[in-house]
Scaffold this motif. Sequence first.
Motif, PDB file in Angstrom:
ATOM      1  N   PRO A   6      19.708   6.942  -2.262  1.00  0.00           N
ATOM      2  CA  PRO A   6      18.756   7.714  -1.445  1.00  0.00           C
ATOM      3  C   PRO A   6      19.010   9.220  -1.491  1.00  0.00           C
ATOM      4  O   PRO A   6      18.062  10.007  -1.484  1.00  0.00           O
ATOM      5  CB  PRO A   6      18.956   7.160  -0.032  1.00  0.00           C
ATOM      6  N   ALA A   7      20.298   9.618  -1.573  1.00  0.00           N
ATOM      7  CA  ALA A   7      20.598  11.057  -1.578  1.00  0.00           C
ATOM      8  C   ALA A   7      19.991  11.710  -2.827  1.00  0.00           C
ATOM      9  O   ALA A   7      19.481  12.838  -2.772  1.00  0.00           O
ATOM     10  CB  ALA A   7      22.108  11.275  -1.533  1.00  0.00           C
ATOM     11  N   GLU A  12      16.275  12.044  -2.242  1.00  0.00           N
ATOM     12  CA  GLU A  12      15.991  13.163  -1.322  1.00  0.00           C
ATOM     13  C   GLU A  12      16.130  14.505  -2.036  1.00  0.00           C
ATOM     14  O   GLU A  12      15.294  15.396  -1.864  1.00  0.00           O
ATOM     15  CB  GLU A  12      16.961  13.124  -0.134  1.00  0.00           C
ATOM     16  N   LEU A  18      20.376  -0.238   2.605  1.00  0.00           N
ATOM     17  CA  LEU A  18      19.123   0.465   2.931  1.00  0.00           C
ATOM     18  C   LEU A  18      17.982  -0.188   2.144  1.00  0.00           C
ATOM     19  O   LEU A  18      18.000  -0.191   0.917  1.00  0.00           O
ATOM     20  CB  LEU A  18      19.251   1.949   2.546  1.00  0.00           C
ATOM     21  N   GLY A  72      13.485   1.144   5.389  1.00  0.00           N
ATOM     22  CA  GLY A  72      14.458   2.146   5.853  1.00  0.00           C
ATOM     23  C   GLY A  72      14.360   3.417   5.026  1.00  0.00           C
ATOM     24  O   GLY A  72      14.449   4.537   5.566  1.00  0.00           O
ATOM     25  N   LEU A  73      14.179   3.247   3.721  1.00  0.00           N
ATOM     26  CA  LEU A  73      14.059   4.425   2.849  1.00  0.00           C
ATOM     27  C   LEU A  73      12.837   5.258   3.242  1.00  0.00           C
ATOM     28  O   LEU A  73      12.910   6.483   3.333  1.00  0.00           O
ATOM     29  CB  LEU A  73      13.954   3.983   1.381  1.00  0.00           C
ATOM     30  N   ARG A 124      11.373   5.485   6.135  1.00  0.00           N
ATOM     31  CA  ARG A 124      11.637   6.200   7.401  1.00  0.00           C
ATOM     32  C   ARG A 124      12.537   7.408   7.146  1.00  0.00           C
ATOM     33  O   ARG A 124      12.337   8.480   7.704  1.00  0.00           O
ATOM     34  CB  ARG A 124      12.292   5.248   8.410  1.00  0.00           C
ATOM     35  N   ARG A 125      13.546   7.219   6.298  1.00  0.00           N
ATOM     36  CA  ARG A 125      14.480   8.320   6.007  1.00  0.00           C
ATOM     37  C   ARG A 125      13.762   9.462   5.277  1.00  0.00           C
ATOM     38  O   ARG A 125      13.911  10.625   5.638  1.00  0.00           O
ATOM     39  CB  ARG A 125      15.640   7.748   5.177  1.00  0.00           C
ATOM     40  N   LEU A 126      12.963   9.127   4.268  1.00  0.00           N
ATOM     41  CA  LEU A 126      12.286  10.174   3.492  1.00  0.00           C
ATOM     42  C   LEU A 126      11.223  10.873   4.338  1.00  0.00           C
ATOM     43  O   LEU A 126      10.927  12.060   4.145  1.00  0.00           O
ATOM     44  CB  LEU A 126      11.648   9.579   2.230  1.00  0.00           C
ATOM     45  N   CYS A 145      11.446  11.988   7.115  1.00  0.00           N
ATOM     46  CA  CYS A 145      12.021  13.087   7.917  1.00  0.00           C
ATOM     47  C   CYS A 145      12.225  14.356   7.095  1.00  0.00           C
ATOM     48  O   CYS A 145      12.675  15.377   7.635  1.00  0.00           O
ATOM     49  CB  CYS A 145      13.378  12.664   8.481  1.00  0.00           C
ATOM     50  N   ILE A 146      11.963  14.307   5.797  1.00  0.00           N
ATOM     51  CA  ILE A 146      12.227  15.500   4.973  1.00  0.00           C
ATOM     52  C   ILE A 146      11.279  16.630   5.368  1.00  0.00           C
ATOM     53  O   ILE A 146      10.052  16.452   5.405  1.00  0.00           O
ATOM     54  CB  ILE A 146      12.078  15.165   3.457  1.00  0.00           C
TER      55      ILE A 146
END
Length: 436
Positions: free
Chosen positions: A178-179, A182, A211, A215-216, A218-220, A222-223
């Motif tokens: 994921p990092a 991102e 993940l 989940g990915l 939701r995480r992305l 927030c960028i």
Amino acid sequence: MPSIYLQTFGCQMNVADSNGLAHQAWSLGCTFTDAPEEADILILNTCAIREKAEMRVYSRLGQLKLIKRPQSKVLVAGCLAEKDRAVMRRKAPHVDALLGPRDYRQFKSLLAQWGVPTDLPPPQTPMRLPSAEDAPTLDAPLEYAHLRALVSITRGCEKFCTYCIVPYTRGPLESIPPAEIETQIRREIRCGAKEITLLGQNVNSYLYEGLNFAGLLRRLGCIEGLERLTFLTSHPHDFDREVVDALADVPALQPRLHLPVQSGSDDVLRAMARLYTLDGYLEKVAYFRERLPGWALTTDIICGFPTETESDFLKTLDLVQRGTFEYAFVFAYSARPGTPAATMEPQVPQHERLRRLQAVSAAQNERTRRFHESFLGETVCVLASGPSRKDRTRMAGKSGHNITVVWPKDGAHSASPTADVVVEQAQTWGLVGRVA
Ligand code: SAM
Ligand code: SF4
């Protein structure tokens, strides 16, 4: 410094791979040209999904043989390079090298073998992306190309649908950390991207250290600076309520879902090894429709799969006639040597595959036009892709539902990447309007 001609065939995954190859070449100082007769290195990034795609590549290779300079090198990359590794030298002896989709880490050393210096500092000039022949919406003029970016989240596929060559050419599934995803998205946003498309053959199988895809997302989501987010492609077996809930919660997600059904018959779905029944598919769609009213559902359909009877075909036709999808990509089955379906009996005659394709397409066109008509009088926000190819006095772009929209060009608005367009006409291919 050598100049490169790079032509891309096939899906968005190939466009993303071409961008990666282009970036590697640019970092060594190579330049790009649209004129193959002037290029030092000619690259075709190829597709093998259907026989027609292969034939187009071989025909292009034949043309390039006649116009290329004698000392120029020819590289065939992509799925056909992998599939035809053993026969390409015989079929196209002027090809100097092959790189399958899993070989791109060897690209720089290949360029070095061809005399490109690898120890120079990176160039100061910005990279100009080569054109993407088969993906007109991505083949935008320079001032619009950076607005949309493709970011791979998985590589390969392990589903082995019985008709499909992809698992053989792209190899096993691999999820990208994921990092890393991102970082790439942030870089694209800094370069002006307004819309990010996450790519994978089956994005729902994404899994990295616990993940999952929901989940990915939701995480992305927030960028900072991420305006529009979308993704391709979902597999109905792995697509679940958790993903739908994430779609509802992440505001940047665009209101469209591509969920290929392939067939409306359970017998055919079983023969395709798709791992779901029509009822299972429709149950997932019902939850999606309930949670996300107003989203567009699009699909892929294969007509004339081996063993498909008239009654199987009528089930697919009925599914389409019931207005299940806002848009569908409809294909005639194409036998891919080495896949299980290629030797299944009976194969459906080609003329019958095409008859079924035409019937399904006509039914879908009706539904798509009615969907487009529902926007008459509405204002849609459009991300521009540049002047319309058919009429340079108009601008073209895509709405959040991914509908093509055209509107008259006017100096003040045409510089802006987005436009609010009032819809005045609805066609099967898209919408026509004026700036609000
Ligand atoms: N992984 C994605 C999926 O499962 O939907 C996309 C794979 S493929 C690039 C896109 C579409 O091509 C598939 O959904 C399928 O409808 C079609 N396709 C794949 N193999 C085919 C074949 N042998 N003949 C006809 N259509 C095919
Ligand atoms: Fe091919 Fe099926 Fe994988 Fe899609 S999910 S790439 S159709 S094997």
